[in-house]
Design a protein around this motif. Structure first.
Motif, mmCIF file in Angstrom:
data_model
loop_
_atom_site.group_PDB
_atom_site.id
_atom_site.type_symbol
_atom_site.label_atom_id
_atom_site.label_comp_id
_atom_site.label_asym_id
_atom_site.label_seq_id
_atom_site.Cartn_x
_atom_site.Cartn_y
_atom_site.Cartn_z
ATOM 1 N N GLU A 30 -36.996 -22.308 -50.756
ATOM 2 C CA GLU A 30 -37.297 -22.549 -52.168
ATOM 3 C C GLU A 30 -38.238 -21.453 -52.634
ATOM 4 O O GLU A 30 -39.435 -21.473 -52.345
ATOM 5 N N ASP A 31 -37.668 -20.489 -53.361
ATOM 6 C CA ASP A 31 -38.393 -19.256 -53.648
ATOM 7 C C ASP A 31 -38.754 -19.083 -55.118
ATOM 8 O O ASP A 31 -39.077 -17.987 -55.560
ATOM 9 N N GLY A 32 -38.688 -20.168 -55.897
ATOM 10 C CA GLY A 32 -38.954 -20.054 -57.324
ATOM 11 C C GLY A 32 -37.705 -19.786 -58.129
ATOM 12 O O GLY A 32 -37.702 -19.931 -59.353
ATOM 13 N N ILE A 33 -36.638 -19.394 -57.450
ATOM 14 C CA ILE A 33 -35.337 -19.187 -58.109
ATOM 15 C C ILE A 33 -34.380 -20.287 -57.683
ATOM 16 O O ILE A 33 -33.803 -20.989 -58.518
ATOM 17 N N LEU A 34 -34.226 -20.453 -56.372
ATOM 18 C CA LEU A 34 -33.380 -21.511 -55.849
ATOM 19 C C LEU A 34 -34.225 -22.709 -55.435
ATOM 20 O O LEU A 34 -35.288 -22.549 -54.833
ATOM 21 N N GLY A 35 -33.745 -23.895 -55.765
ATOM 22 C CA GLY A 35 -34.315 -25.114 -55.222
ATOM 23 C C GLY A 35 -33.420 -25.641 -54.120
ATOM 24 O O GLY A 35 -32.310 -25.140 -53.903
ATOM 25 N N ARG A 36 -33.895 -26.632 -53.386
ATOM 26 C CA ARG A 36 -33.110 -27.258 -52.320
ATOM 27 C C ARG A 36 -33.044 -28.753 -52.577
ATOM 28 O O ARG A 36 -34.043 -29.387 -52.922
ATOM 29 N N MET A 37 -31.851 -29.337 -52.434
ATOM 30 C CA MET A 37 -31.686 -30.772 -52.608
ATOM 31 C C MET A 37 -30.669 -31.285 -51.602
ATOM 32 O O MET A 37 -29.988 -30.496 -50.923
ATOM 33 N N THR A 38 -30.570 -32.608 -51.523
ATOM 34 C CA THR A 38 -29.566 -33.246 -50.682
ATOM 35 C C THR A 38 -28.521 -33.896 -51.579
ATOM 36 O O THR A 38 -28.865 -34.685 -52.471
ATOM 37 N N LEU A 39 -27.281 -33.536 -51.370
ATOM 38 C CA LEU A 39 -26.166 -34.156 -52.082
ATOM 39 C C LEU A 39 -25.867 -35.487 -51.398
ATOM 40 O O LEU A 39 -25.600 -35.527 -50.204
ATOM 41 N N ALA A 40 -25.968 -36.576 -52.177
ATOM 42 C CA ALA A 40 -25.878 -37.910 -51.586
ATOM 43 C C ALA A 40 -24.520 -38.156 -50.948
ATOM 44 O O ALA A 40 -23.473 -37.855 -51.529
ATOM 45 N N GLY A 41 -24.545 -38.711 -49.738
ATOM 46 C CA GLY A 41 -23.312 -39.140 -49.100
ATOM 47 C C GLY A 41 -22.903 -40.512 -49.596
ATOM 48 O O GLY A 41 -23.554 -41.116 -50.448
ATOM 49 N N GLY A 42 -21.792 -41.026 -49.039
ATOM 50 C CA GLY A 42 -21.350 -42.359 -49.416
ATOM 51 C C GLY A 42 -19.922 -42.362 -49.908
ATOM 52 O O GLY A 42 -19.164 -41.400 -49.725
ATOM 53 N N LEU A 43 -19.556 -43.461 -50.568
ATOM 54 C CA LEU A 43 -18.188 -43.681 -51.020
ATOM 55 C C LEU A 43 -18.006 -43.103 -52.424
ATOM 56 O O LEU A 43 -18.817 -43.360 -53.324
ATOM 57 N N TYR A 44 -16.922 -42.354 -52.613
ATOM 58 C CA TYR A 44 -16.631 -41.722 -53.899
ATOM 59 C C TYR A 44 -15.157 -41.893 -54.252
ATOM 60 O O TYR A 44 -14.281 -41.868 -53.370
ATOM 61 N N ALA A 45 -14.890 -42.059 -55.544
ATOM 62 C CA ALA A 45 -13.548 -41.846 -56.075
ATOM 63 C C ALA A 45 -13.460 -40.373 -56.440
ATOM 64 O O ALA A 45 -14.318 -39.855 -57.166
ATOM 65 N N VAL A 46 -12.445 -39.695 -55.926
ATOM 66 C CA VAL A 46 -12.322 -38.256 -56.144
ATOM 67 C C VAL A 46 -11.062 -38.014 -56.973
ATOM 68 O O VAL A 46 -9.943 -38.307 -56.539
ATOM 69 N N GLY A 47 -11.261 -37.502 -58.176
ATOM 70 C CA GLY A 47 -10.135 -37.141 -59.031
ATOM 71 C C GLY A 47 -9.796 -35.681 -58.853
ATOM 72 O O GLY A 47 -10.672 -34.817 -58.981
ATOM 73 N N HIS A 48 -8.549 -35.403 -58.542
ATOM 74 C CA HIS A 48 -8.089 -34.028 -58.306
ATOM 75 C C HIS A 48 -7.326 -33.559 -59.552
ATOM 76 O O HIS A 48 -6.284 -34.130 -59.894
ATOM 77 N N PHE A 49 -7.838 -32.518 -60.194
ATOM 78 C CA PHE A 49 -7.288 -32.095 -61.478
ATOM 79 C C PHE A 49 -6.974 -30.605 -61.492
ATOM 80 O O PHE A 49 -7.667 -29.810 -60.844
ATOM 81 N N LYS A 50 -5.947 -30.244 -62.259
ATOM 82 C CA LYS A 50 -5.668 -28.873 -62.647
ATOM 83 C C LYS A 50 -5.662 -28.866 -64.167
ATOM 84 O O LYS A 50 -4.719 -29.356 -64.788
ATOM 85 N N ILE A 51 -6.720 -28.332 -64.747
ATOM 86 C CA ILE A 51 -6.950 -28.492 -66.181
ATOM 87 C C ILE A 51 -7.440 -27.193 -66.812
ATOM 88 O O ILE A 51 -7.891 -26.277 -66.126
ATOM 89 N N ARG A 52 -7.344 -27.150 -68.137
ATOM 90 C CA ARG A 52 -7.940 -26.055 -68.896
ATOM 91 C C ARG A 52 -9.390 -26.394 -69.228
ATOM 92 O O ARG A 52 -9.825 -27.530 -69.083
ATOM 93 N N GLN A 53 -10.107 -25.407 -69.722
ATOM 94 C CA GLN A 53 -11.514 -25.597 -70.035
ATOM 95 C C GLN A 53 -11.726 -26.743 -71.023
ATOM 96 O O GLN A 53 -12.683 -27.519 -70.901
#
Length: 309
Positions: A230-253
């Protein structure tokens, strides 16, 4: 240390305590505990926090609790007032009801009832509190659909840069944020071929939050065993684990909002799951070509748990 470096370090520490508050809402948090999380003296921490965010610490903690309460009242009908109070670190349902009514001018039971009645056209709190009015919902003319899978993921280490403000200002600053994230990651040798996810985490619910205070973290996951400095530019965090619904998309902006609507308005109500009170995020699976018709491959992760009857 230069003035800019000093300011960046202060902001990084405030981001760190924001994350700490979000992960410990169900607990009683003392000023000592929060100042330690930020690495500041408890005697100066409150003034520093308010100076950086332009919001008093106690007001910030209460606002985050109340916005989480709106989410739970609206989308977790399986939880009663006592359940919600405990989840938010409030001693009992009576204290929670008073706090909610003091903040929004309506009792939590009234809010839940009105939201349920108006769920097809999301209930606007502006009827009770003009300062919390939201934009009117407009349906997509061409609905977006995607394939949904249910996945359990392990928690992941991530480096991040953060934006606070509206999604319009996020769009304006997005390219610079990406450049900052990757330059910082390259400098620290965090890039490992085939092992980094690029993602955006949305820490505030746009249905209930205050637009000018939306927090969005642009992240790069980093394999275990590699230290993120953590250098003042980048921070560090933990991405929470667990159960997720994952939507897979091919989309425009211009179809991102439609993809989110599909997840929350179409799929989840028929799925047997309810949203878990954790941050959703987008994982970018491709680098789209330039142009308004460029196709983006993106996975949307919505934290879920089985509904209780």
């Amino acid at each position: 240390m230069s003035d800019q470096k000093c300011q960046e370090e202060y902001i990084r520490r405030i981001h760190k305590v924001q994350d700490y508050i979000g992960h410990h809402l169900g607990e009683s948090m003392s000023i000592e505990e929060l100042s330690n999380a930020a690495g500041f003296s408890k005697y100066h921490f409150s003034r520093i926090f308010q100076g950086i965010l332009h919001e008093p610490l106690a007001h910030y903690v209460n606002r985050i609790r109340m916005e989480n309460a709106l989410f739970l009242l609206a989308h977790r009908p399986d939880k009663n007032m006592t359940d919600i109070a405990y989840e938010l670190g409030i001693s009992d349902s009576a204290v929670f009801s008073r706090a909610f009514k003091n903040y929004y001018g309506i009792s939590p039971r009234e809010f839940r009832r009105e939201y349920s009645k108006n769920c097809k056209e999301p209930f606007l709190l502006s009827e009770y509190n003009k300062s919390t009015a939201k934009k009117e919902w407009v349906p997509n003319l061409v609905p977006v659909t995607g394939q949904i899978t249910i996945e359990t993921i392990e928690e992941k280490q991530a480096a991040y840069v953060r934006h606070t403000g509206t999604y319009e200002t996020l769009a304006e600053e997005y390219a610079d944020m990406v450049q900052t994230l990757f330059e910082g990651a390259k400098k620290q040798n965090l890039l490992v071929k085939g092992q980094n996810w690029v993602l955006a985490i949305y820490h505030d619910n746009p249905e209930f939050g205050t637009e000018s205070q939306f927090r969005t973290s642009l992240c790069l996951t980093v394999p275990d065993g590699i230290e993120v400095l953590e250098d003042g530019i980048l921070g560090r965090m933990t991405l929470a684990g667990g159960l997720y619904a994952v939507g897979h998309f091919k989309i425009r902006q211009d179809e991102y909002s439609g993809a989110w609507d599909f997840m929350y308005q179409e799929w989840i109500s028929k799925s047997g799951y309810v949203p878990r009170n954790a941050d959703p995020f987008e994982v970018y699976r491709s680098i789209p070509q330039e142009g308004e018709n460029a196709v983006h491959e993106v996975d949307i992760y919505v934290p879920i748990e089985p509904i209780r009857f």
